[in-house]
Design a protein around this motif. Structure first.
Motif, PDB file in Angstrom:
ATOM      1  N   LEU A 193       0.845  -1.209   0.000  1.00  0.00           N
ATOM      2  CA  LEU A 193       0.000   0.000   0.000  1.00  0.00           C
ATOM      3  C   LEU A 193       0.867   1.240   0.000  1.00  0.00           C
ATOM      4  O   LEU A 193       0.562   2.228  -0.676  1.00  0.00           O
ATOM      5  CB  LEU A 193      -0.934  -0.002   1.220  1.00  0.00           C
ATOM      6  N   ASP A 194       1.930   1.231   0.753  1.00  0.00           N
ATOM      7  CA  ASP A 194       2.818   2.390   0.775  1.00  0.00           C
ATOM      8  C   ASP A 194       3.611   2.485  -0.516  1.00  0.00           C
ATOM      9  O   ASP A 194       3.847   3.572  -1.040  1.00  0.00           O
ATOM     10  CB  ASP A 194       3.757   2.291   1.973  1.00  0.00           C
ATOM     11  N   ALA A 195       4.007   1.324  -1.051  1.00  0.00           N
ATOM     12  CA  ALA A 195       4.809   1.321  -2.276  1.00  0.00           C
ATOM     13  C   ALA A 195       3.996   1.761  -3.484  1.00  0.00           C
ATOM     14  O   ALA A 195       4.535   2.346  -4.429  1.00  0.00           O
ATOM     15  CB  ALA A 195       5.384  -0.067  -2.505  1.00  0.00           C
ATOM     16  N   LEU A 196       2.685   1.450  -3.465  1.00  0.00           N
ATOM     17  CA  LEU A 196       1.848   1.712  -4.641  1.00  0.00           C
ATOM     18  C   LEU A 196       1.010   2.975  -4.487  1.00  0.00           C
ATOM     19  O   LEU A 196       0.067   3.184  -5.235  1.00  0.00           O
ATOM     20  CB  LEU A 196       0.920   0.521  -4.892  1.00  0.00           C
ATOM     21  N   LYS A 197       1.342   3.817  -3.519  1.00  0.00           N
ATOM     22  CA  LYS A 197       0.503   4.997  -3.286  1.00  0.00           C
ATOM     23  C   LYS A 197       0.609   6.024  -4.416  1.00  0.00           C
ATOM     24  O   LYS A 197      -0.209   6.910  -4.515  1.00  0.00           O
ATOM     25  CB  LYS A 197       0.866   5.663  -1.965  1.00  0.00           C
ATOM     26  N   GLY A 198       1.598   5.848  -5.272  1.00  0.00           N
ATOM     27  CA  GLY A 198       1.678   6.737  -6.425  1.00  0.00           C
ATOM     28  C   GLY A 198       0.610   6.441  -7.461  1.00  0.00           C
ATOM     29  O   GLY A 198       0.263   7.300  -8.275  1.00  0.00           O
ATOM     30  N   ASP A 199       0.061   5.212  -7.464  1.00  0.00           N
ATOM     31  CA  ASP A 199      -1.043   4.809  -8.349  1.00  0.00           C
ATOM     32  C   ASP A 199      -0.724   5.126  -9.808  1.00  0.00           C
ATOM     33  O   ASP A 199      -1.431   5.865 -10.481  1.00  0.00           O
ATOM     34  CB  ASP A 199      -2.350   5.487  -7.909  1.00  0.00           C
ATOM     35  N   THR A 200       0.380   4.572 -10.295  1.00  0.00           N
ATOM     36  CA  THR A 200       0.793   4.801 -11.674  1.00  0.00           C
ATOM     37  C   THR A 200       0.439   3.580 -12.518  1.00  0.00           C
ATOM     38  O   THR A 200       0.259   2.470 -12.006  1.00  0.00           O
ATOM     39  CB  THR A 200       2.299   5.057 -11.730  1.00  0.00           C
ATOM     40  N   PRO A 201       0.301   3.752 -13.847  1.00  0.00           N
ATOM     41  CA  PRO A 201      -0.106   2.626 -14.708  1.00  0.00           C
ATOM     42  C   PRO A 201       0.801   1.417 -14.616  1.00  0.00           C
ATOM     43  O   PRO A 201       0.341   0.272 -14.732  1.00  0.00           O
ATOM     44  CB  PRO A 201      -0.078   3.243 -16.109  1.00  0.00           C
ATOM     45  N   ASP A 202       2.104   1.640 -14.390  1.00  0.00           N
ATOM     46  CA  ASP A 202       3.011   0.514 -14.353  1.00  0.00           C
ATOM     47  C   ASP A 202       2.843  -0.343 -13.100  1.00  0.00           C
ATOM     48  O   ASP A 202       3.438  -1.414 -12.983  1.00  0.00           O
ATOM     49  CB  ASP A 202       4.458   1.012 -14.432  1.00  0.00           C
ATOM     50  N   GLN A 203       2.031   0.116 -12.166  1.00  0.00           N
ATOM     51  CA  GLN A 203       1.803  -0.634 -10.929  1.00  0.00           C
ATOM     52  C   GLN A 203       0.569  -1.520 -11.001  1.00  0.00           C
ATOM     53  O   GLN A 203       0.148  -2.106 -10.004  1.00  0.00           O
ATOM     54  CB  GLN A 203       1.667   0.349  -9.751  1.00  0.00           C
ATOM     55  N   GLY A 204      -0.067  -1.601 -12.170  1.00  0.00           N
ATOM     56  CA  GLY A 204      -1.329  -2.331 -12.304  1.00  0.00           C
ATOM     57  C   GLY A 204      -1.237  -3.784 -11.851  1.00  0.00           C
ATOM     58  O   GLY A 204      -2.125  -4.303 -11.154  1.00  0.00           O
TER      59      GLY A 204
ATOM     60  N   MET B  33      -7.689   3.720  -3.506  1.00  0.00           N
ATOM     61  CA  MET B  33      -6.236   3.824  -3.513  1.00  0.00           C
ATOM     62  C   MET B  33      -5.639   3.399  -4.850  1.00  0.00           C
ATOM     63  O   MET B  33      -4.560   3.863  -5.212  1.00  0.00           O
ATOM     64  CB  MET B  33      -5.659   2.963  -2.393  1.00  0.00           C
ATOM     65  N   PHE B  34      -6.329   2.490  -5.566  1.00  0.00           N
ATOM     66  CA  PHE B  34      -5.796   1.961  -6.823  1.00  0.00           C
ATOM     67  C   PHE B  34      -6.769   2.266  -7.956  1.00  0.00           C
ATOM     68  O   PHE B  34      -7.987   2.317  -7.762  1.00  0.00           O
ATOM     69  CB  PHE B  34      -5.598   0.451  -6.733  1.00  0.00           C
ATOM     70  N   SER B  35      -6.192   2.401  -9.154  1.00  0.00           N
ATOM     71  CA  SER B  35      -7.056   2.642 -10.320  1.00  0.00           C
ATOM     72  C   SER B  35      -6.558   1.922 -11.573  1.00  0.00           C
ATOM     73  O   SER B  35      -7.125   2.107 -12.643  1.00  0.00           O
ATOM     74  CB  SER B  35      -7.138   4.152 -10.588  1.00  0.00           C
TER      75      SER B  35
END
Length: 1654
Positions: free
Chosen positions: A574-585, A611-613
């Protein structure tokens, strides 16, 4: 300095080169608290700045604009203290921008200094203070220690010091005594509160550790030079002796301080003491440094470190040395040379015991052999304790071997173990080394004495290392961590922090030490012991920009998830993916899938927080539906089928969210979902459906939704849906549908509310619906009809329905104000009157009676209201409409209407009057009279010829406006009305006020004659108003205005009028004589006189009248008139007759202006008898002066007077009447103006005498100017001496003398003034300028004597103008304008050229270009002195440029000695220039030495040049240069040519080239040089191929010559074969031993091999 000296001497900084102005390098402007900062206060362009030189930061200079007169820096912190006006102190932290202290002292601060890192000491005029500057109390003033001792009186305070415990203090001051500088010290004990006076120039507190004492001994050190004998002495005494802890006392020491014979005025200026080494540093003013050993006071060393005088000093290098600043701005430092001091004592002083003491105390090298011998001797003697102490005192002996020796010795019973004594000695003296620390730690930790170990660690007594940490760790991880931290073992620090779970400290530590650990391995390790901490640590790595890039997020997450740490892995991701960028899908999908399978509530929270999109929505929606998270499924489904399948689970969905979810659907999807909800369970879902319909009504359309509800016959739903719209919509159909639905479900109250409050519906449509619906409650219909004016229709409908109940409800409850319309409607349908009267009984007090009466009156049925009206009155209702109706009923019924109209005051007179006009005009008159309806009353009386009633009404009203209206000229009834007023109205009155208003009305109407006749009839004929003053006055006024001829007659007949009113009216209308008669008749003499002199304007009649009455007031009044008429003598006579001086100001002003001074004198004398006014006495003096009556002036001044004599004197002075002015100024002792007056009278001596008394610059100037113009130079000099002490007067005074050409007298004046006590810089400056201009021969002597007291820039300008170059150079030099001084010498060279003086000047210039101008100047003018100049300039000279300068001008031979002098700098230009000279001179020896010693030059170029030289020696040098640059062929070619075989052989050998060596060997063979052949075989033995040599010798028959060479080769071959044979034998043995072993990469036990990360 020389390498064998016991001190290290260093220049730390050169302040002028750092931009510090030399003029501020003094004790007052430059402060030096420690070797960290130098602080200089400068004043540049009238702006105060402080320059802070950071000596520890590359001498960085920081300049700050800062007021105040002094500033000092903290010894170690970036804190500055500023003093302003001598008393105001402010202390700032420059780093944090915080103010630490701000206070104002009551006395000026003469000296201040930091006593330690916390306390600042202050010495004021009378007292001594200290202040803790870091106590947090900003405004707290310093604490007073004690008063200053009397021995410090008249001294300059130069030092303030304290001991470590802050209980002993010393203040040092110096003063002039017997032509020398004497020193005074005040020693103060805080505990005893006692001060002691001591002679001395320097003082310092220190401590020393003596053998036998358990704690250091406190010492007080002073240095003094006796001002009488000139002898110097250093004194050391013990203070605060404690016999318990210090049984060994320090004996008092007194030793001489050596001063050279030529340093007669030198004295100690600073003493600093190194406690660590026990060294006393004593520094003198002239720069001599003395070193003494503290315990014995032995003099170790004396030397001079600077030729410039020293003015400030501080401790250096952690208080182990001394630093100082000299007048030149050099910051110099001295400390003992740790490597040389002990050898120096041994070799130079031959003092072995002192050397041992110094070496052991400071752990210094140089006496190691002695200490080793001592140690061995003591060990041999069994003195183990002594041996332990000796070993602890020597760095050489502090080794593991020594420790082992001491450990192996058994201590005697009861004695301390030698090893423990060794360690205790070391701990007392300082810090253990690495080996000692480990050896001590082992037993201490084994005995569980961790506190002791921790104490030593905190005190920095132990040297930390990795080995120490490893030793400590089994006992205590925290202590091990402390060791690792101090030893900078980063990997073990991180591991220890992890083991202690101090994860928050790991990253800061790594960042601090720039260490990059393997975080993945570390996290994996932490996970096994603390999953939560591992997660926190991983998150902290992500949050730190410095480490976030080094974390592999996916791998880290796998570590958590693979070990089933779902919560921790989720937290990390959750902390690592808080940027919510496409490469984190992919990772987003991963974390959601894991939690939907294992922790659905966590997945729900993640999705709920958006938090995610970028995850796979279809996959996640399916998992969410399976997990029962229908809301999250709906959020991610896009297919309508999936949505309809999930949306019917309304019990699992939050209602608010479900409603908002429809906002994400389009219209078709929304309607489909609504139908699905209705189809699924309409009854259960109706509320949700209504909420959705309500919220998205605008989007879906109200008509569509209404049809939907009607389609499913959801009337309740339709009602609730429309209920949300009805108050907001503008759609009439929506409101109508709502009314219909409400009526259908029996919500009659809601129908009633809507029809009452809503304004949108169609009233006609709703009215018809309600009539057709025949609701049980007809109130909604009543409300609609009431709101939209359907009253008549409603009454007809209800009357036909015989529904009288709702008629009554409407009138009594709904709208009583419409009762009139209801009654009218009922009357129109011939309703029974009793019904109406009964209806009205219920609304008494609620009905608009006026409207009701009007409606009934229209139908001629007012009588039916009589009971209602009477009942209304009984209820206290007194509306005017009731009385109007009653009046009309009484009039129509003739029921005493006149009485009602006269007695009742509550009806509308206008309304009733008009009702009566046609019925009875008199009744109308009564009503109009009561209501004062003027226009209607006048109209009705005129129309009916009722003039007497109108006249009576007019007199009663007494209204001016009304009179004006009826008396208007266009009123045809005016005549009849006037007759009625005169004949009927007036005789009936007894009050004069109406008569007065009537008369006024007649006047305004222009009835003038009628008015007068009326008044005559009233007043002159018998009537009640004969004696009426107002009417008499009115008659008089009327006569004055309209019949002036009758006024005189009325004056005789009437006597009740007001003369003060009538007389002014006469004057206003030009009847001045009548006004005079009135005033005279009533004895108003003053006003009568005023009429005579102002209105009639007959001063002569005024004189007669004044003589007739003969009153002083009339004479004064007459005098004022005469004065205004400029009959000045007559006016003065009248004032005298009246004895009235009150108007003296005007009399004096007018008489003076007219020049009637002689006539004025009697008046002034009369005025002085009663008035004491300055103007009177002043004017009398001016009159006497104008008339030349000086005697009378003297008499007046001798007697009492109040004249403003200064003002009078000024006026007389301005009129040039100096004699009279003198009398005035003498009388008031105004010396300033008296002196000026005497000047004009020509009495110069008296003027000078008076000027002394005046002591006024302006007076002195005036008298001086007069004396100069009259050539009274003696008196002028007296005046001038009082002027020149004021600097601002010099310019004007000099200009006065110079403009008249009195140069000698001016010079004499300034020469006389130099001896004055108040002589200032301006005087010395002006005299210097005058000498330059007019007596050049005296100028230079004057400048030499007084250069410090003149304004040098001004004199410089004068000297430039006068071309006085010698004086100009002198001034430039003394003004530190070294550049200009040097340029002047160069450009204005004179016969008096002083080479030594020029050298002093030129080395101080800042513009180095002047150096080269000076060099050219010397070349052309003084070539013999050139080299000496260059030597002086060398430190700052660009040597390369200088050499090129001489080379280009072909003058190199001139500077050969200079070139030799700078050769050690190994400068390319110098080397090449010197080479050129040597080649020209043929000095090959010097050239060889130079080439070998200094290598910075173009060697190939020189070699090429020497190669062509005729001398073989130069060719040899060329060959060596080629060889040096590996040009072997060219070198050998020269050597072969010149047959330099030795050099050739060396060259070939050095080349290490087989080819070159064999080529040379072949050359020797070819040339038959067999000796060289053999020599080359020997020299190049390793380079020559054996077969080549054999072949060459065989072909040239040289076998005998190569025999030694062959023998050497054979011997070498034999040795090699033998060595190889031995090696082969050894190898065979090894192979046999290893037979049968498995071939492995590494031999050894498998168990010892690393199998993992570690």
């Amino acid at each position: 300095m020389s390498g064998d000296l016991p001190i290290d001497f260093t220049e730390q900084a050169d302040l002028p080169s750092l931009g510090i102005s030399p003029q501020f390098l003094d004790f007052r402007s430059t402060t030096f608290e420690s070797d960290n900062y130098v602080c200089v206060r400068e004043t540049i362009n009238n702006q105060n700045t402080v320059s802070i030189v950071d000596l520890k930061n590359n001498n960085q200079v920081t300049k700050k604009n800062m007021g105040g007169d002094n500033a000092i820096m903290h010894p170690s912190k970036n804190v500055i203290s500023v003093r302003a006006n001598g008393t105001l102190v402010q202390i700032f932290d420059l780093t944090s921008k915080a103010k630490l202290k701000s206070f104002t002292m009551e006395e000026p601060i003469l000296f201040w200094k930091w006593l330690n890192d916390e306390y600042l000491g202050f010495v004021t005029t009378n007292s001594i203070f200290i202040s803790n500057c870091f106590d947090g109390q900003v405004s707290l003033p310093p604490a007073k220690l004690t008063l200053r001792h009397g021995n410090l009186n008249n001294t300059q305070i130069i030092d303030f010091t304290a001991n470590v415990n802050m209980d002993w203090f010393a203040v040092v001051g110096i003063l002039q005594e017997n032509g020398r500088i004497a020193g005074r010290i005040q020693l103060y004990s805080k505990s005893r509160n006692i001060s002691q006076a001591i002679d001395g120039h320097v003082a310092e507190f220190t401590t020393i550790s003596l053998n036998g004492n358990s704690k250091p001994t406190q010492l007080f050190v002073t240095g003094n030079r006796n001002p009488v004998t000139g002898n110097g002495e250093l004194r050391v005494i013990e203070i605060e002796h404690d016999a318990t802890s210090c049984p060994v006392a320090y004996p008092k020491k007194l030793v001489d301080i050596f001063f050279p014979p030529d340093a007669t005025n030198d004295f100690p200026i600073s003493v600093k003491i190194s406690v660590k080494y026990g060294i006393i540093y004593l520094l003198t003013k002239y720069g001599f440094i003395h070193l003494y050993e503290l315990e014995t006071c032995t003099n170790l060393f004396v030397n001079r470190i600077t030729a410039e005088s020293v003015f400030n000093s501080a401790y250096y290098d952690n208080k182990n040395g001394i630093a100082c600043i000299n007048k030149k701005g050099q910051v110099l430092s001295v400390e003992i040379s740790t490597s040389q001091i002990v050898p120096y004592i041994l070799n130079k002083l031959s003092n072995v015991s002192l050397a041992l003491t110094v070496a052991t105390r400071g752990g210094l090298p140089g006496a190691d052999e002695l200490i080793t011998k001592q140690f061995d001797t003591l060990m041999a003697q069994g003195d183990y304790q002594g041996a332990a102490k000796a070993a602890a005192s020597s760095a050489q002996l502090r080794t593991p071997a020594t420790i082992n020796k001491l450990k192996n010795i058994q201590a005697a019973p009861g004695a301390i173990s030698p090893i423990l004594l060794y360690f205790s000695t070391l701990l007392d003296k300082g810090k253990l080394n690495k080996y000692e620390t480990i050896e001590l730690a082992k037993p201490v930790l084994q005995q569980d004495r961790k506190q002791l170990f921790e104490k030593w660690l905190k005190e920095d007594k132990l040297e930390c290392s990795e080995e120490l940490g490893d030793t400590v760790k089994p006992f205590d991880t925290t202590l091990a961590l402390a060791c690792y931290l101090r030893a900078n073992v980063h990997n073990k620090v991180v591991t220890s922090l992890a083991e202690l779970q101090q994860f928050d400290k790991i990253l800061p530590y790594c960042a601090k030490v720039n260490y990059q650990p393997n975080f993945t391995v570390l996290i994996s390790s932490l996970l096994r012991s603390s999953p939560d901490k591992a997660s926190e640590f991983a998150i902290s790595l992500l949050q730190n920009p410095a480490t976030s890039g080094s974390i592999d997020i996916e791998k880290t997450a796998d570590i958590f998830f693979s070990q089933n740490y779902i919560q921790q892995g989720t937290s990390f991701l959750l902390d690592a993916l808080k940027g919510d960028t496409p490469d984190q899908g992919r990772l987003q999908t991963r974390v959601l899938e894991v939690n939907l399978l294992h922790a659905p509530q966590v997945a729900d929270a993640i999705l709920g927080n958006n938090m995610f999109s970028h995850y796979d929505k279809t996959s996640i929606a399916s998992l969410a539906e399976k997990a029962g998270l229908y809301q999250r499924a709906l959020e991610n489904y896009t297919d309508i089928k999936d949505i309809k399948r999930c949306i019917v689970h309304t019990t699992a969905l939050p209602v608010d969210w479900l409603v908002s979810f429809f906002g994400k659907l389009n219209v078709e999807q929304s309607l489909a979902c609504l139908r699905a909800l209705m189809d699924n369970n309409l009854q259960a879902n109706i509320q949700i459906i209504v909420q959705i319909a309500t919220k998205y009504s605008d989007l879906l359309g109200s008509s569509v939704l209404i049809k939907l509800f009607e389609e499913y016959k959801a009337t309740d739903g339709l009602y609730y849906y429309l209920a949300s719209l009805v108050n907001l919509t503008d759609d009439k159909d929506v409101v109508f549908k709502y009314i219909q639905s409400a009526a259908k479900i029996g919500q009659y109250k809601e129908v009633e509310r809507v029809v009452r409050e809503n304004n949108v519906y169609d009233p006609e449509k709703v009215k018809n619906f309600l009539k057709d619906a025949s609701l049980p409650d007809q109130l909604p219909l009543v409300i609609v009809c009431d709101r939209f004016g359907f009253i008549h229709e409603m009454i007809l409908y209800l009357y036909k329905q015989q529904n009288f109940k709702f008629i009554e409800i409407y009138v009594q409850q709904v709208n009583p104000s419409k009762t009139a319309q209801v009654v009218a409607g009922l009357l129109d349908v011939d309703c029974d009157e009793k019904v109406i009267q009964n209806l009205l009984k219920g609304v008494v007090g609620q009905v608009p009676i006026g409207e009701l009466c009007d409606e009934v009156e229209k139908r001629n049925k007012l009588k039916i209201l009589l009971p209602f009206l009477q009942e209304s009155l009984d209820h206290g209702i007194e509306e005017q409409a009731i009385y109007n109706a009653l009046a009309k009923i009484y009039i129509d019924s003739n029921n005493s209407p006149e009485k009602f109209l006269k007695e009742n005051d509550k009806y509308d007179t206008l309304n009733v009057g008009r009702y009566c006009e046609k019925r009875d005009p008199y009744l109308a008159y009564i009503a109009y009279d009561k209501g004062e309806n003027d226009d209607d009353l006048v109209r009705i009386t005129n129309d009916n010829s009722m003039y007497k009633y109108q006249a009576r009404y007019l007199l009663k009203r007494s209204d001016v406006a009304l009179w004006a209206k009826v008396l208007a000229e266009d009123n045809v009834h005016r005549r009849q009305l006037v007759d009625a007023v005169v004949s009927i109205g007036i005789p009936e009155l007894t009050d004069p006020e109406p008569i007065s208003i009537t008369v006024q009305a007649f006047m305004q109407a222009g009835l003038k004659l009628e008015l007068i006749e009326l008044l005559e009839k009233i007043i002159l004929e018998p009537s009640p108003f004969n004696e009426n003053s107002a009417l008499q006055g009115l008659l008089m006024l009327s006569a004055i205005r309209y019949e002036p001829t009758k006024v005189a007659n009325y004056i005789e007949k009437l006597d009740k009028y007001d003369p003060t009113e009538i007389a002014p009216m006469c004057v206003e209308n030009g009847l001045n004589e009548e006004a005079f008669e009135i005033y005279d008749k009533y004895e108003l003499y003053s006003k009568a006189m005023k009429v005579l002199v102002e209105d009639i304007m007959s001063l002569d009649r005024g004189v007669q009248y004044a003589e007739k009455i003969d009153e002083p007031g009339l004479w004064s009044q007459l005098g004022e008139a005469q004065l205004n008429g400029l009959r000045i003598p007559e006016a003065i006579s009248s004032y005298i007759q009246a004895n009235d001086p009150s108007n003296y100001i005007n009399v004096i002003d007018i008489a003076e202006h007219a020049g009637k001074l002689e006539e004025l004198v009697p008046y002034l004398k009369m005025a002085r008898q009663t008035l004491k006014e300055p103007k009177i006495d002043s004017t009398l003096i001016l009159c006497y002066a104008e008339l030349g009556k000086l005697h009378e002036i003297e008499t007046l001044l001798d007697n009492s007077n109040v004249a403003d004599l200064e003002e009078v004197g000024d006026k007389l002075y301005a009129k040039s009447d100096y004699k009279a002015a003198k009398l005035c100024f003498v009388s008031i002792s105004n010396y300033s103006k008296l002196a000026s007056t005497l000047v004009h009278l020509g009495d110069y001596q008296a003027a000078v005498d008076i000027a002394r008394k005046a002591s006024n610059i302006k007076v002195w100037k005036q008298v001086d100017d007069a004396c100069i113009k009259k050539k009274e130079f003696r008196l002028a000099q007296i005046c001038g001496l009082n002027l020149i002490v004021h600097a601002e007067e010099l310019e004007e005074l000099v200009e006065t003398y110079e403009s008249l050409g009195y140069f000698d007298e001016l010079i004499s004046l300034f020469e006389a003034g130099l001896g004055l006590e108040r002589a200032h810089m301006g005087m010395f400056t002006e005299l210097a300028v005058l000498y330059v201009k007019y007596k050049p021969t005296k100028a230079y002597e004057h400048l030499k004597l007084f250069w410090s007291r003149i304004n040098i820039p001004k004199v410089i300008r004068a000297c430039e103008t006068a071309h006085m170059w010698e004086e100009l150079i002198f001034l430039y030099a003394h003004y530190d304008e070294w550049d200009n001084a040097a340029l002047t010498v160069i450009e204005k060279s004179t016969t008096k050229f002083d080479h030594e003086y020029f050298k002093e000047i030129i080395v101080k210039v800042t513009n180095l270009e002047i150096y080269y101008k000076a060099i050219n100047f010397y070349v052309s003018e003084h070539p013999t002195l050139l080299v000496d100049l260059l030597v002086a300039l060398t430190p700052r000279l660009d040597i390369t440029r200088t050499v090129k300068l001489f080379k280009n001008s072909d003058n190199l031979p001139l500077i050969k000695p200079f070139l030799i002098n700078v050769l050690p700098k190994n400068n390319t230009a110098v080397n090449e220039a010197y080479h050129e000279l040597l080649i020209e001179e043929g000095d090959y020896k010097s050239l060889q030495v130079t080439v070998d010693s200094y290598d910075r030059f173009d060697q190939l170029e020189l070699a090429k040049r020497l190669e062509d030289n005729e001398l073989i020696f130069f060719k040899q040098i060329a060959a060596n240069l080629y060889r040096r640059n590996k040009k072997w062929a060219r070198s050998l070619a020269i050597l072969k040519e010149e047959k330099l075989w030795k050099d050739a052989i060396e060259t070939a050998t050095i080349s290490q080239s087989t080819e070159i060596a064999e080529d040379l060997l072949s050359y020797f063979v070819d040339t038959g040089n067999r000796e060289a052949f053999v020599a080359l075989l020997y020299s190049a033995y390793a380079l020559l191929r054996y077969d080549y040599v054999l072949e060459l010798s065989w072909m040239n028959k040289l076998d005998d010559f190569i025999r030694p060479y062959e023998i050497s080769v054979k011997k070498e071959q034999t040795d090699k074969i033998k060595e190889l044979s031995e090696k082969l034998a050894n190898t065979k043995v090894t192979d046999e031993q290893t037979d049968g072993q498995t071939l492995l990469l590494t031999n050894g036990s498998l168990g010892s091999q690393a199998t993992g990360f570690f």
